[in-house]
Design an enzyme around this catalytic site. Structure first.
Site, PDB file in Angstrom:
ATOM      1  N   HIS A  77       0.818  -1.215   0.000  1.00 21.35           N
ATOM      2  CA  HIS A  77       0.000   0.000   0.000  1.00 21.35           C
ATOM      3  C   HIS A  77       0.856   1.272   0.000  1.00 21.35           C
ATOM      4  CE1 HIS A  77      -3.902  -2.105   1.571  1.00 21.35           C
ATOM      5  NE2 HIS A  77      -3.352  -2.709   0.527  1.00 21.35           N
ATOM      6  N   GLU A  79       0.771   4.088   1.688  1.00 24.65           N
ATOM      7  CA  GLU A  79       1.221   4.643   2.969  1.00 24.65           C
ATOM      8  C   GLU A  79       2.383   3.824   3.529  1.00 24.65           C
ATOM      9  OE1 GLU A  79      -1.746   3.702   1.978  1.00 24.65           O
ATOM     10  OE2 GLU A  79      -3.357   4.843   2.910  1.00 24.65           O
ATOM     11  N   CYS A 103      -6.246   2.123   5.039  1.00 26.21           N
ATOM     12  CA  CYS A 103      -6.859   0.889   5.529  1.00 26.21           C
ATOM     13  C   CYS A 103      -6.369   0.628   6.958  1.00 26.21           C
ATOM     14  CB  CYS A 103      -6.498  -0.278   4.612  1.00 26.21           C
ATOM     15  SG  CYS A 103      -4.783  -0.813   4.825  1.00 26.21           S
ATOM     16  N   CYS A 106      -2.466  -0.055   7.117  1.00 26.33           N
ATOM     17  CA  CYS A 106      -1.652   1.163   6.997  1.00 26.33           C
ATOM     18  C   CYS A 106      -1.811   2.029   8.240  1.00 26.33           C
ATOM     19  CB  CYS A 106      -2.046   1.950   5.752  1.00 26.33           C
ATOM     20  SG  CYS A 106      -1.541   1.131   4.237  1.00 26.33           S
TER      21      CYS A 106
HETATM   22  O1  LIG Z   1      -4.626   2.070   2.735  1.00 23.99           O
HETATM   23  C1  LIG Z   1      -4.680   1.736   1.545  1.00 23.99           C
HETATM   24  C2  LIG Z   1      -5.714   0.990   1.031  1.00 23.99           C
HETATM   25  C3  LIG Z   1      -5.625   0.519  -0.247  1.00 23.99           C
HETATM   26  N1  LIG Z   1      -4.553   0.797  -1.002  1.00 23.99           N
HETATM   27  C4  LIG Z   1      -4.455   0.244  -2.342  1.00 23.99           C
HETATM   28  C5  LIG Z   1      -4.421  -1.254  -2.400  1.00 23.99           C
HETATM   29  C6  LIG Z   1      -5.021  -1.555  -3.740  1.00 23.99           C
HETATM   30  O2  LIG Z   1      -3.973  -1.494  -4.710  1.00 23.99           O
HETATM   31  C7  LIG Z   1      -5.989  -0.399  -3.941  1.00 23.99           C
HETATM   32  C8  LIG Z   1      -7.419  -0.748  -3.589  1.00 23.99           C
HETATM   33  O3  LIG Z   1      -7.980  -1.443  -4.655  1.00 23.99           O
HETATM   34  P1  LIG Z   1      -9.556  -1.526  -4.876  1.00 23.99           P
HETATM   35  O4  LIG Z   1      -9.705  -2.089  -6.262  1.00 23.99           O
HETATM   36  O5  LIG Z   1     -10.122  -0.136  -4.772  1.00 23.99           O
HETATM   37  O6  LIG Z   1     -10.099  -2.430  -3.817  1.00 23.99           O
HETATM   38  O7  LIG Z   1      -5.590   0.631  -3.069  1.00 23.99           O
HETATM   39  C9  LIG Z   1      -3.543   1.597  -0.523  1.00 23.99           C
HETATM   40  O8  LIG Z   1      -2.541   1.869  -1.211  1.00 23.99           O
HETATM   41  N2  LIG Z   1      -3.649   2.063   0.738  1.00 23.99           N
HETATM   42 ZN   LIG Z   2      -3.380   0.196   3.487  1.00 30.25          ZN
END
Ligand SMILES: O=c1ccn([C@H]2C[C@H](O)[C@@H](COP(=O)(O)O)O2)c(=O)[nH]1
Ligand SMILES: [Zn+2]
Length: 159
Positions: A77, A79, A103, A106
């Site tokens: 991710h 972050e 999320c 993170c």
């Molecule tokens: O904290 C976060 C949450 C998600 N991500 C990234 C991980 C994935 O590559 C996308 C999410 O994909 P979706 O198709 O929208 O479910 O975002 C992140 O970098 N940081």
């Molecule tokens: Zn994340």
């Protein structure tokens, strides 16, 4: 007299987070993160991508299917990448500009690194369990959550 239409700090750092996100190979969500010191110095950048050595073209980018065949098992991710990329920088008291609300995973890394404020652009997964858990942890840890104030500023680059 100085010009007055320069971009403000929030536009600048969120703009850089959005530009950084454009490096992402994720077809559905490109995420960027920009970590900034209390003195407004950029400490680190990151975007969501596959771990070093994992060929982007050989990894799955699907959202659905058997878990091992989706991106979720593998993608690092934005972050977390920004925190890991910060190497020897002290992140205590820093703020992070993120293009997507963090999320729960993170969130743990943000809290542990000492970052004190999260400025976020999109909150499209607001009602997910992950976001609920993230907000719960941020609140407990005293990390400030600030929705980015959209100024409708258009920034155009010709490269
Ligand atoms: O904290 C976060 C949450 C998600 N991500 C990234 C991980 C994935 O590559 C996308 C999410 O994909 P979706 O198709 O929208 O479910 O975002 C992140 O970098 N940081
Ligand atoms: Zn994340």
């Amino acid at each position: 007299m100085k010009r007055t239409d320069y971009i403000n700090w929030d536009e600048y750092f969120m703009g850089i987070a959005l530009l950084t996100a454009m490096r992402s190979k994720d077809p559905s969500s490109q995420v960027g993160a920009c970590i900034v010191s209390p003195e407004n110095k950029i400490l680190s950048l990151g975007y969501n991508g596959m771990p070093i050595g994992c060929d982007d073209d050989a990894m799955p980018w699907e959202r659905e299917g058997s878990p091992l065949d989706t991106k979720y098992m593998y993608v690092c991710h934005a972050e977390l990448n920004a925190i890991l990329n910060s190497a020897h920088n002290n992140l205590k008291g820093a703020r992070v500009y993120v293009t997507l609300f963090p999320c729960n995973e993170c969130t743990k890394a943000i809290i542990q690194s000492g970052i004190q404020e999260v400025v976020y652009y999109s909150d499209k997964y607001h009602d997910s369990d992950s976001s609920v858990a993230a907000r719960f942890m941020f609140k407990k840890a005293g990390v400030r959550l600030t929705p980015y104030t959209n100024t409708e500023r258009k920034i155009e680059l010709t490269l």
